[in-house]
Design a protein around this motif. Structure first.
Motif, PDB file in Angstrom:
ATOM      1  N   LYS A 202       0.853  -1.187   0.000  1.00 15.88           N
ATOM      2  CA  LYS A 202       0.000   0.000   0.000  1.00 15.88           C
ATOM      3  C   LYS A 202       0.888   1.236   0.000  1.00 15.88           C
ATOM      4  O   LYS A 202       1.994   1.232   0.544  1.00 15.88           O
ATOM      5  CB  LYS A 202      -0.911   0.000   1.223  1.00 15.88           C
ATOM      6  CG  LYS A 202      -1.974  -1.091   1.195  1.00 15.88           C
ATOM      7  CD  LYS A 202      -2.971  -0.907   2.333  1.00 15.88           C
ATOM      8  CE  LYS A 202      -3.868   0.294   2.075  1.00 15.88           C
ATOM      9  NZ  LYS A 202      -4.946   0.413   3.093  1.00 15.88           N
TER      10      LYS A 202
ATOM     11  N   TRP B  13       2.669   2.303   3.145  1.00 13.68           N
ATOM     12  CA  TRP B  13       3.439   1.295   3.866  1.00 13.68           C
ATOM     13  C   TRP B  13       4.942   1.408   3.600  1.00 13.68           C
ATOM     14  O   TRP B  13       5.713   0.582   4.051  1.00 13.68           O
ATOM     15  CB  TRP B  13       2.977  -0.107   3.484  1.00 13.68           C
ATOM     16  CG  TRP B  13       1.678  -0.516   4.115  1.00 13.68           C
ATOM     17  CD1 TRP B  13       0.892   0.203   4.949  1.00 13.68           C
ATOM     18  CD2 TRP B  13       1.016  -1.771   3.929  1.00 13.68           C
ATOM     19  NE1 TRP B  13      -0.219  -0.496   5.314  1.00 13.68           N
ATOM     20  CE2 TRP B  13      -0.178  -1.721   4.697  1.00 13.68           C
ATOM     21  CE3 TRP B  13       1.293  -2.925   3.208  1.00 13.68           C
ATOM     22  CZ2 TRP B  13      -1.065  -2.784   4.749  1.00 13.68           C
ATOM     23  CZ3 TRP B  13       0.415  -3.991   3.257  1.00 13.68           C
ATOM     24  CH2 TRP B  13      -0.763  -3.925   4.019  1.00 13.68           C
TER      25      TRP B  13
ATOM     26  N   GLU C  35      -2.843  -3.313   8.251  1.00 18.05           N
ATOM     27  CA  GLU C  35      -2.861  -1.849   8.252  1.00 18.05           C
ATOM     28  C   GLU C  35      -2.893  -1.316   9.687  1.00 18.05           C
ATOM     29  O   GLU C  35      -2.176  -0.365  10.029  1.00 18.05           O
ATOM     30  CB  GLU C  35      -4.076  -1.353   7.479  1.00 18.05           C
ATOM     31  CG  GLU C  35      -4.305   0.150   7.533  1.00 18.05           C
ATOM     32  CD  GLU C  35      -3.321   0.915   6.660  1.00 18.05           C
ATOM     33  OE1 GLU C  35      -3.161   2.121   6.897  1.00 18.05           O
ATOM     34  OE2 GLU C  35      -2.718   0.302   5.761  1.00 18.05           O
TER      35      GLU C  35
ATOM     36  N   SER D 258      -0.064   1.033  11.216  1.00 20.04           N
ATOM     37  CA  SER D 258      -0.459   2.380  11.653  1.00 20.04           C
ATOM     38  C   SER D 258      -0.135   2.615  13.119  1.00 20.04           C
ATOM     39  O   SER D 258       0.340   3.692  13.499  1.00 20.04           O
ATOM     40  CB  SER D 258      -1.954   2.592  11.408  1.00 20.04           C
ATOM     41  OG  SER D 258      -2.264   2.510  10.028  1.00 20.04           O
TER      42      SER D 258
END
Length: 454
Positions: free
Chosen positions: A305, A308, A443, A447
């Motif tokens: 992503k 990332w 994710e 994060s």
């Protein structure tokens, strides 16, 4: 078409001769056998083998191998504690024999004493990592003079390597017990075991097969002689009897093999630079906007992503072609060069989710990021494990945290690379497109790590 037909006929002859390689004539005695290594008993044999191994592993020596043999040696490190260091650049690695190992080590009870020993071989990247190798042929471990423990226990417990505190090696420390057979084990639990047969058949032999035409003839001859000596010392000569004839078979058909291999190499290089665009063509606009397929690299082919992959200093996301090594990144990947034999020979694709470790270009903060992500990932192992495709599993490794294997359906396609792309597409679909919950778990872990890092 005529040239292709000639090559096909030559390979038919190659296959026929290859199928008959069951016995070979007796080979001449090795040089070590002629000069009688028994004059110096085990110690002389170990010194001989260790010094030659050091020479071939050292990228700075004049053998013309550069880091080819060193890289193969590290790749074959036992899987139980796989070598987890960055191998992009091995030019600064040092290789030394008879390295002093010392420091405060327990002597029987609770009393401490400063003891000294000399380990056979140490491969190291200063301030980053070291690999300590104890070499054996006949007998087992010795007890060091003045110390009641076997060698490997002392080496593992000692605090200094060649005068450098082990704590100064920030990335990792590894221990290897190199021995004559597949059953010998070091006394110290931290030492992994490798048989000399692995060195000859899985390290030296592939290097000779792949690189002989480009190496100095003296180096090629020395590697052959070293292999023969090791086999003689360890009683493997019967096991390797037909290896020489296979090498002769390779030489006899070198032109045809080179032609076919060169054609494949060219197509492989093209695919290295285009797989990302080809995969993107199979995806929706939303996926293409959200995900980056980092093609154009020889080995580390990432799918991640956009957020990332960030600059470690500015924390700004990086793009598809940016080459900054000092990054905080996670992502899916397939390894083109590293797993090429598996992909071509066994027709299997390895697909990973990787928590990328720091390398020598990075800052100490990246190590904190790596460790923090591991903690956040492990906190979610149950939920992540529930979402994994059938082909995938949690490895327990701090770098390749997820691994999956997919068949490359060669029989279903006229072109091998279409089959490879099909397997890659299946892997990406099962982990990403059809699996939004898995992506959401990853994710969240990333994060949370990034937020703490800020």
């Amino acid at each position: 078409m005529s040239r292709n037909r000639d090559i096909r006929q030559e390979f038919e002859r190659f296959a026929q001769r290859y199928s008959t390689l069951e016995t070979v004539p007796e080979t001449p005695r090795t040089l070590l056998d002629v000069i009688e290594h028994s004059l110096g008993t085990q110690e002389k044999a170990e010194v001989y083998a260790t010094r030659l191994l050091r020479y071939f592993l050292d990228p700075s020596e004049s053998h013309g191998l550069d880091d080819i043999l060193l890289r193969q040696f590290i790749e074959l490190f036992p899987e139980e504690s796989a070598f987890q260091e960055d191998r992009t650049d091995l030019s600064d690695v040092t290789v030394e024999t008879e390295v002093k190992v010392n420091g405060a080590a327990k002597l029987g009870g609770t009393r401490e004493s400063d003891r000294t020993g000399y380990v056979d071989l140490v491969v190291s990247l200063p301030a980053e990592w070291f690999l300590m190798v104890e070499v054996k042929f006949y007998a087992g471990e010795n007890n060091l003079t003045g110390d009641r423990r076997p060698q490997t226990e002392f080496y593992q417990a000692a605090t200094h390597v060649d005068g450098v505190d082990k704590d100064n090696y920030e990335s990792g420390e590894y221990y290897l017990y190199l021995h004559p057979n597949d059953t010998a084990q070091a006394t110290a639990d931290g030492f992994e075991s490798m048989a000399w047969s692995t060195v000859t058949s899985e390290i030296i032999a592939p290097v000779l097969a792949d690189h002989s035409p480009r190496l100095p003839q003296r180096t090629v001859n020395q590697l052959h002689e070293f292999t023969d000596d090791i086999e003689d010392l360890t009683g493997m000569s019967e096991e390797s009897a037909n290896r020489q004839e296979k090498i002769e078979l390779y030489i006899d058909h070198y032109d045809a093999i080179s032609d076919v291999q060169s054609t494949f190499e060219g197509r492989w290089e093209e695919f290295t630079n285009e797989w990302g665009d080809l995969l993107a063509e199979t995806c929706s606009d939303s996926i293409r906007n959200e995900w980056i397929f980092r093609d154009g690299t020889d080995d580390w082919a990432f799918l991640f992503k956009h957020d990332w992959w960030r600059d470690a200093e500015t924390l700004e996301p990086l793009g598809r072609t940016e080459t900054n090594n000092n990054t905080l990144r996670v992502g899916f990947l397939h390894r083109l060069e590293h797993n090429r034999d598996l992909a071509v020979g066994d027709r299997e694709l390895k697909f990973y989710f990787r928590n990328t470790p720091p390398n020598r270009h990075t800052t100490s903060g990246d190590t904190n990021f790596r460790d923090e992500f591991v903690a956040n990932f492990e906190a979610r192992t149950d939920s992540i494990g529930d979402e994994l495709p059938e082909a995938a599993y949690l490895t327990g490794n701090m770098h390749n945290v997820i691994e999956a294997t997919y068949d490359i359906p060669v029989a279903e396609y006229d072109d091998y690379f279409e089959a490879y792309l099909s397997a890659l597409n299946t892997a990406f679909n099962e982990h990403v497109i059809e699996n939004p919950q898995l992506v959401a778990e990853l994710e969240d872990a990333y994060s949370e790590t990034l937020e703490n890092f800020r």
